[in-house]
Design an enzyme around this catalytic site. Structure first.
Site, PDB file in Angstrom:
ATOM      1  N   LYS A 213      -1.477  -6.696  -7.764  1.00  0.00           N
ATOM      2  CA  LYS A 213      -2.469  -7.072  -6.739  1.00  0.00           C
ATOM      3  C   LYS A 213      -2.620  -5.939  -5.714  1.00  0.00           C
ATOM      4  O   LYS A 213      -3.725  -5.649  -5.249  1.00  0.00           O
ATOM      5  CB  LYS A 213      -2.015  -8.378  -6.071  1.00  0.00           C
ATOM      6  CG  LYS A 213      -2.858  -8.843  -4.886  1.00  0.00           C
ATOM      7  CD  LYS A 213      -3.963  -9.766  -5.295  1.00  0.00           C
ATOM      8  CE  LYS A 213      -5.031 -10.034  -4.251  1.00  0.00           C
ATOM      9  NZ  LYS A 213      -4.601 -10.517  -2.972  1.00  0.00           N
ATOM     10  N   ASN A 221     -10.018  -2.305  -0.833  1.00  0.00           N
ATOM     11  CA  ASN A 221     -10.058  -2.572   0.612  1.00  0.00           C
ATOM     12  C   ASN A 221     -10.465  -1.361   1.456  1.00  0.00           C
ATOM     13  O   ASN A 221     -11.453  -1.430   2.194  1.00  0.00           O
ATOM     14  CB  ASN A 221      -8.730  -3.179   1.079  1.00  0.00           C
ATOM     15  CG  ASN A 221      -8.540  -4.582   0.539  1.00  0.00           C
ATOM     16  OD1 ASN A 221      -9.002  -4.886  -0.549  1.00  0.00           O
ATOM     17  ND2 ASN A 221      -7.887  -5.444   1.278  1.00  0.00           N
ATOM     18  N   SER A 283     -11.453  -8.144   2.719  1.00  0.00           N
ATOM     19  CA  SER A 283     -10.831  -8.528   3.992  1.00  0.00           C
ATOM     20  C   SER A 283     -10.771  -7.339   4.946  1.00  0.00           C
ATOM     21  O   SER A 283     -10.982  -7.481   6.151  1.00  0.00           O
ATOM     22  CB  SER A 283      -9.437  -9.097   3.755  1.00  0.00           C
ATOM     23  OG  SER A 283      -8.670  -8.204   2.983  1.00  0.00           O
ATOM     24  N   GLU A 295      -4.798  -4.560   7.491  1.00  0.00           N
ATOM     25  CA  GLU A 295      -3.507  -4.602   6.786  1.00  0.00           C
ATOM     26  C   GLU A 295      -3.243  -3.278   6.059  1.00  0.00           C
ATOM     27  O   GLU A 295      -2.500  -3.244   5.094  1.00  0.00           O
ATOM     28  CB  GLU A 295      -3.489  -5.794   5.830  1.00  0.00           C
ATOM     29  CG  GLU A 295      -3.567  -7.108   6.581  1.00  0.00           C
ATOM     30  CD  GLU A 295      -3.515  -8.335   5.688  1.00  0.00           C
ATOM     31  OE1 GLU A 295      -2.543  -9.100   5.784  1.00  0.00           O
ATOM     32  OE2 GLU A 295      -4.474  -8.542   4.912  1.00  0.00           O
TER      33      GLU A 295
HETATM   34  O1  PAF Z   1      -8.468  -8.389   0.410  1.00  0.00           O
HETATM   35  C1  PAF Z   1      -9.434  -8.781  -0.270  1.00  0.00           C
HETATM   36  O2  PAF Z   1     -10.563  -8.856   0.188  1.00  0.00           O
HETATM   37  C2  PAF Z   1      -9.187  -9.269  -1.674  1.00  0.00           C
HETATM   38  O3  PAF Z   1      -7.803  -9.241  -1.915  1.00  0.00           O
HETATM   39  C3  PAF Z   1      -9.933  -8.480  -2.768  1.00  0.00           C
HETATM   40  C4  PAF Z   1      -9.299  -8.774  -4.098  1.00  0.00           C
HETATM   41  C5  PAF Z   1      -9.939  -7.000  -2.509  1.00  0.00           C
HETATM   42  C6  PAF Z   1     -11.341  -9.000  -2.923  1.00  0.00           C
HETATM   43  O4  PAF Z   1     -12.155  -8.848  -1.831  1.00  0.00           O
END
Ligand code: PAF
Length: 333
Positions: A213, A221, A283, A295
């Site tokens: 992930k 991001n 995000s 983050e």
């Molecule tokens: O942080 C995020 O937004 C999500 O984890 C991802 C998978 C990049 C999808 O927008």
């Protein structure tokens, strides 16, 4: 329902979007305790409140949009208390604490709570990025709480906090959890958890799942935040070399950390997530846009931090970390 009168055995830390969503999902089989900051409580008890959830509409809605009429918000009983002032007595029946705060808030939220937890409690950290588990392990050791167990996890469910105790689910997705340290959860509690969170599964190698992930987050991001675009724009051919280079550094660092990942599979997964979430804004894109803390330290920053431990160079990830820090500092001025 009878379970509403039994003392809570699960606490959810964080009354943000994901914390409230998970709380709502757990209420199908238990009444957990929601621990947040700045709840104004009239009594010294765990207090009864109401939590409202707007179910997923299938469309991306912003905080200003109204949910479609056919999706009535669901309101249910919710037990709340303050993270800072909750007492050991009020936590006496807790067996599992699910930590749903942002990755950069985990250590600060958990450190003062540790001494109040009953023996043999399990913690489950559920956030984007990696790194806080190492801080939590340090805190457990410092406080001589070797009896506390640690589970790690990641969720791709998405939600938006509409207001206090009011949440809107904005996306469905997989949740993976796995055991990291100490004893394992009682089978009944583990089954309850997996049954309550839709599309959730237990991983026998949670660090591998978290790295998988992490690589996706390391590529999508910062690039979407820098380019100010939705995830789908990264499907354009001009981004492929950069995405490959980011993933290559991550795979090398993961290997030095004992986690074997395939570069080809990692790049394929990144591209698959780009396709599946094409219309979404990541995000980090949203954090930058709304001038919130990002983050980045727990995403590309974690890769750089592990790399330095192994004397590996991660120029590309370090440059992305520096760029995001520069953008957010610029915005803060
Ligand atoms: O942080 C995020 O937004 C999500 O984890 C991802 C998978 C990049 C999808 O927008």
């Amino acid at each position: 329902m009878s379970h509403q009168h039994t003392p809570p055995n699960i606490a959810v830390v964080g009354a943000g979007a994901i914390g409230m969503l998970i709380y709502h999902q757990l209420t199908a089989s238990t009444t957990p305790l929601l621990l947040g900051r700045n709840f104004t409580l009239a009594t010294a008890e765990n207090q009864a409140a109401q939590l409202t959830l707007e179910p997923f509409s299938g469309k991306v809605l912003s905080a200003d949009d109204l949910a479609p009429d056919d999706l009535a918000p669901e309101t249910q009983a919710c037990l709340i208390n303050n993270l800072e002032t909750v007492t050991p007595e009020q936590l006496a029946t807790i067996e599992l604490v699910i930590v749903c705060v942002k990755s950069y808030q985990v250590a600060a939220a958990i450190t003062p709570l540790i001494e109040k937890l009953p023996n043999n409690t399990s913690l489950l950290l559920l956030h984007n990025g990696m790194g806080p588990h190492l801080q939590v392990m340090d805190a457990l050791q410092k406080q001589c709480r070797n009896d506390i167990n640690l589970y790690l996890g990641t969720t791709s469910q998405a939600a938006l906090k509409v207001s206090n105790l009011h949440v809107r689910q904005t996306g469905t997705g997989k949740t993976v959890i796995g055991h990291f340290h100490g004893s394992t959860l009682a089978p009944q509690l583990l089954s309850l958890l997996l049954a309550a969170i839709p599309n959730s599964q237990l991983s026998s190698n949670i660090l591998l799942a978290l790295w998988q992930k992490l690589i996706v987050n390391c590529a999508i991001n910062p690039l979407t935040a820098i380019e100010q675009c939705n995830n789908g724009q990264l499907a354009q051919v001009q981004y492929q070399a950069h995405i490959n280079a980011i993933a290559k550094e991550c795979v090398d660092v993961a290997l030095a950390d004992g986690i074997k990942l395939s570069l080809a599979d990692s790049v394929a997964t990144i591209n698959q997530v780009i396709q599946l979430t094409a219309n979404n804004f990541s995000s980090m894109h949203q954090d930058v846009k709304h001038q919130r803390m990002t983050e980045i330290k727990q995403i590309n920053g974690f890769v750089g931090e592990r790399a330095r431990k192994h004397h590996i160079s991660t120029q590309i990830n370090d440059a992305l970390t520096a760029k995001i820090n520069q953008i957010t500092e610029d915005k803060a001025q």
